[in-house]
Motif scaffolding. Structure first.
Motif, short mmCIF file in Angstrom:
data_model
loop_
_atom_site.label_atom_id
_atom_site.label_comp_id
_atom_site.label_asym_id
_atom_site.label_seq_id
_atom_site.Cartn_x
_atom_site.Cartn_y
_atom_site.Cartn_z
N CYS A 16 0.33 5.64 10.43
CA CYS A 16 0.18 5.85 9.00
C CYS A 16 -0.30 4.55 8.36
O CYS A 16 0.05 3.47 8.79
CB CYS A 16 1.51 6.26 8.39
N SER A 17 -1.10 4.63 7.35
CA SER A 17 -1.68 3.45 6.73
C SER A 17 -1.88 3.71 5.25
O SER A 17 -1.79 4.84 4.78
CB SER A 17 -3.02 3.13 7.40
N PRO A 18 -2.14 2.66 4.47
CA PRO A 18 -2.31 2.83 3.03
C PRO A 18 -3.48 3.75 2.72
O PRO A 18 -4.38 3.95 3.52
CB PRO A 18 -2.60 1.39 2.56
N VAL A 19 -3.48 4.28 1.53
CA VAL A 19 -4.55 5.15 1.08
C VAL A 19 -5.88 4.39 1.18
O VAL A 19 -5.95 3.21 0.82
CB VAL A 19 -4.29 5.61 -0.36
N PHE A 20 -6.90 5.06 1.68
CA PHE A 20 -8.24 4.53 1.86
C PHE A 20 -8.35 3.52 3.01
O PHE A 20 -9.42 3.02 3.28
CB PHE A 20 -8.77 3.86 0.58
N ALA A 21 -7.24 3.21 3.69
CA ALA A 21 -7.31 2.26 4.80
C ALA A 21 -7.82 2.94 6.06
O ALA A 21 -7.71 4.16 6.21
CB ALA A 21 -5.95 1.64 5.07
N GLY A 22 -8.38 2.12 6.95
CA GLY A 22 -8.87 2.67 8.21
C GLY A 22 -7.72 3.05 9.13
O GLY A 22 -6.56 2.68 8.91
N ALA A 62 -8.02 -10.59 4.72
CA ALA A 62 -6.95 -9.90 5.44
C ALA A 62 -5.89 -10.88 5.91
O ALA A 62 -4.69 -10.61 5.83
CB ALA A 62 -7.53 -9.15 6.64
N ALA A 63 -6.32 -12.06 6.41
CA ALA A 63 -5.35 -13.07 6.85
C ALA A 63 -4.49 -13.52 5.68
O ALA A 63 -3.28 -13.73 5.83
CB ALA A 63 -6.09 -14.24 7.48
N THR A 64 -5.10 -13.68 4.51
CA THR A 64 -4.34 -14.08 3.32
C THR A 64 -3.31 -13.02 2.94
O THR A 64 -2.15 -13.33 2.61
CB THR A 64 -5.30 -14.33 2.15
N ARG A 65 -3.72 -11.73 2.99
CA ARG A 65 -2.80 -10.65 2.66
C ARG A 65 -1.64 -10.57 3.64
O ARG A 65 -0.51 -10.24 3.26
CB ARG A 65 -3.55 -9.31 2.65
N ALA A 66 -1.91 -10.86 4.91
CA ALA A 66 -0.88 -10.71 5.93
C ALA A 66 0.06 -11.90 6.01
O ALA A 66 1.19 -11.77 6.50
CB ALA A 66 -1.55 -10.52 7.30
N VAL A 109 1.72 -8.75 14.43
CA VAL A 109 0.49 -8.08 14.86
C VAL A 109 0.25 -6.85 13.99
O VAL A 109 -0.86 -6.62 13.49
CB VAL A 109 0.58 -7.68 16.34
N GLU A 110 1.28 -6.04 13.80
CA GLU A 110 1.12 -4.83 13.00
C GLU A 110 0.73 -5.17 11.57
O GLU A 110 -0.16 -4.52 10.98
CB GLU A 110 2.41 -4.02 13.00
N ALA A 111 1.37 -6.20 10.99
CA ALA A 111 1.06 -6.59 9.61
C ALA A 111 -0.40 -7.01 9.49
O ALA A 111 -1.10 -6.65 8.54
CB ALA A 111 1.99 -7.71 9.17
N LEU A 112 -0.89 -7.77 10.48
CA LEU A 112 -2.27 -8.24 10.43
C LEU A 112 -3.24 -7.07 10.60
O LEU A 112 -4.25 -6.98 9.89
CB LEU A 112 -2.50 -9.28 11.51
N MET A 113 -2.94 -6.16 11.51
CA MET A 113 -3.83 -5.02 11.72
C MET A 113 -3.92 -4.16 10.46
O MET A 113 -5.00 -3.71 10.06
CB MET A 113 -3.34 -4.17 12.89
N ARG A 114 -2.80 -3.95 9.80
CA ARG A 114 -2.82 -3.15 8.57
C ARG A 114 -3.56 -3.88 7.45
O ARG A 114 -4.24 -3.25 6.63
CB ARG A 114 -1.39 -2.80 8.14
N ALA A 115 -3.45 -5.20 7.43
CA ALA A 115 -4.17 -5.96 6.43
C ALA A 115 -5.68 -5.86 6.64
O ALA A 115 -6.46 -5.74 5.69
CB ALA A 115 -3.72 -7.42 6.46
N ILE A 116 -6.12 -5.91 7.90
CA ILE A 116 -7.55 -5.76 8.19
C ILE A 116 -8.01 -4.36 7.82
O ILE A 116 -9.09 -4.16 7.25
CB ILE A 116 -7.82 -6.07 9.67
N ALA A 117 -7.19 -3.36 8.15
CA ALA A 117 -7.56 -1.97 7.89
C ALA A 117 -7.58 -1.63 6.41
O ALA A 117 -8.14 -0.60 6.01
CB ALA A 117 -6.58 -1.03 8.61
#
Length: 590
Positions: A16-22, A62-66, A109-117
């Motif tokens: 599951c991921s945020p709305v509009f996320a990959g 993405a790195a900044t968000r994560a 890892v999960e936080a970074l992947m979701r930030a990129i997505a």
């Protein structure tokens, strides 16, 4: 040989991921804790996909968000030491490989992947999985004990008989996608220039992440905890050297042992190093080995007709890997892969479960399924891999190796077991087949011939292990005449034929003439005792995967019906799966 069980997850599922996320694939987080590399698919036509500067800005954001979700130590890093994500390169399928600058734990890892997505132009992100060599540890002995797996005994691949018929592999190129190869004196003369596709300095142990020419194995050793917390230290396996030797060790030179296709050439392609190898590197290597173009790498001057992959991971076949395989097959390369050593269904392993590959299970000296070999309907056929319980030399596969524990040392010969060792038997036999074929066989023709000519298992298999044990002699004989005029036994439609007795394993070919305007063919066998199987081909000797009709019920009673047959010649292959006598056949053409 060191068997490193893959840390890859079995299932592939989007999270599951945020709305509009990959889509975020979290199934191999453990791999990313070793080296945080990811495969990102940007939407077609997006600036992130086409422009490096825009892509890097997206990754920086993405790195900044994560960063707030990282450990206090990583979050506190400033300047050049701060967490960064770098775009490394493009890979097959129009995707991009990216890498974080810090080792991360699973939650990071999960936080970074979701930030990129979270970038709306990211379609998907997944971990760049690690794969590993598919062989098991064994004692090392001299290669003079090869006859059980090359000869005509219960577990042998009948290679010696193929040699007697003049097949040597001359003119054929085999790519070995593995750990590379060492400068072994009994192998190097049959090596062509290869390439090192590893794009991670930790895995390759080179100074940079760049790819380099050569394909030489400089060692895949690891220290304790290198490959994960609690992981033991391991010596270099020299796995690719062992595999390459089975295929094309120099022969008739009074030293060492023999290679199956000893006049063929091997292109060593290095994709496995410390802790394994990344799927993105492996996928690129598959395409390159077959003659396809990979950005940033000179094209392979010696495209392979056969690709050997004695490697794998415990996960289903990924789209990118399947795409790479399809590309290689489209270029004419037969892709031969190891089933894996987990004693489990092959469907949960890749590339063994991919389409358009020839998947190989392992047997021991008595012809039984090796206890470690994966199994199931996805296995195409089996080959000698060693069972490890039948003594010296019958328990092991003997080939070229090196005695260095870390970096290369001296040349030696050693015995290993594994589906890794079974696979190059088949790759070498494919080279023998191609060297005698009147014209190059397509990958599907090669697979069909291998399965059609495999010999029955001499003992009952504990699990499904393919069509039988590979038979080099029979496969080479069929390849030598493939596409040539076919000499079938004559038949007369409407007249009952009393068939001659057949021993188990025998095969007869019958010709059926079909005139213009025919609307139906009916073929029936009945009576007598035993068991037969029927395959029907149009203007060709039929194969299990290439036929116009088939019947394989228990017993003699078989039936094939063809509606609206073409004018010309049909050929009926009758194989005895048990001794038969007194059988009859009736063919009707309407």
């Amino acid at each position: 040989m060191t068997l490193r069980r893959t840390v890859l997850s079995l299932l592939i599922a989007g999270a599951c991921s945020p709305v509009f996320a990959g889509t975020v694939d979290l199934t191999s987080l453990d791999d990313a804790t070793l080296s945080p590399r990811f495969i990102v698919k940007y939407k077609s036509g997006s600036a992130e996909r086409d422009q490096a500067t825009v892509r890097q800005r997206s990754l920086d954001a993405a790195a900044t968000r994560a960063r707030p979700q990282m450990s206090a130590k990583i979050a506190a890093l400033q300047g050049n030491a701060a967490l960064r994500v770098q775009s490394l390169r493009a890979t097959v399928g129009g995707k991009h490989v990216v890498k974080a600058s810090q080792r991360l734990n699973r939650s990071e890892v999960e936080a970074l992947m979701r930030a990129i997505a979270a970038d709306p132009n990211v379609e998907s992100i997944a971990v760049d999985r690690l794969m590993h060599a598919a062989a098991m540890p064994n004692d090392q002995v001299l290669a003079s004990h090869q006859m059980w797996h090359y000869g005509t005994g219960a577990g042998g691949a009948r290679v010696t008989t193929a040699w007697d018929a003049g097949a040597t592999g001359a003119g054929v190129v085999v790519a070995v996608i593995d750990t590379g190869a060492t400068h072994h004196a009994d192998l190097e003369a049959n090596l062509l220039p290869g390439y090192d596709f590893i794009t991670d300095a930790f895995v390759s142990r080179r100074a940079t992440d760049g790819r380099v020419a050569g394909g030489w194995d400089t060692g895949d050793y690891s220290a304790a905890n290198d490959c994960g917390t609690g992981a033991p230290a391991s010596n270099s396996s020299w796995h690719g050297t062992h595999v390459s030797g089975t295929i094309a060790e120099v022969t008739n030179n009074t030293i060492g042992g023999a290679g199956i296709a000893y006049n063929a050439k091997v292109v060593p392609v290095r994709v496995l190093g410390r802790c394994g190898g990344y799927t993105s590197d492996i996928n690129d290597a598959i395409v390159w080995a077959a003659g396809g173009h990979i950005e940033g790498v000179p094209d392979n001057a010696n495209p392979a007709e056969v690709i050997n992959m004695s490697l794998g991971g415990a996960h289903e076949c990924e789209v990118d890997t399947q795409t790479a395989i399809n590309t290689a097959v489209g270029l004419g390369a037969t892709v031969v892969v190891a089933a894996g050593n987990d004693n489990s269904p092959v469907t949960g392993h890749a590339p063994a479960s991919c389409a358009n590959v020839v998947t190989i299970g392992a047997t021991g000296a008595s012809g039984q399924r090796a206890s470690y070999s994966n199994y199931g309907p996805g296995i195409d056929l089996a080959a000698p891999g060693g069972a490890g319980t039948e003594g010296v030399p019958g328990g092991y596969i003997w080939s070229t190796l090196n005695n260095g524990t870390t970096v290369p040392g001296s040349d030696i010969y050693a015995g290993y077991t594994g589906t890794s060792m079974a696979t190059p038997h088949v790759a070498g036999i494919v080279a023998l087949m191609q060297s005698v074929a009147p014209q190059p066989l397509t990958p599907s023709q090669v697979e069909g011939l291998l399965k059609a000519t495999s010999r029955p298992f001499p003992v009952k298999q504990s699990q499904a292990n393919g069509s039988g044990i590979v038979d080099a002699s029979a496969a080479v004989a069929r390849a030598r005449t493939f596409g040539q005029p076919i000499d079938g036994l004559p038949t007369t439609p409407g007249v009952v034929m009393v068939l001659p007795p057949m021993a188990m394993g025998e095969r007869d070919l019958y010709a059926i003439d079909v005139p213009a305007g025919a609307t139906r063919i009916e073929i029936t066998t009945y009576g007598g005792r035993g068991e037969v199987q029927l395959l029907l081909g149009y203007e060709t000797d039929p194969l299990p995967g290439q036929n116009a009709g088939a019947s394989s019920r228990p017993g003699i009673n078989q039936s094939i019906i063809v509606a609206n047959p073409a004018q010309g010649h049909y050929y009926l292959a009758m194989s005895a799966t048990k001794d038969t006598s007194g059988a009859r056949m009736l063919i009707k053409v309407y």
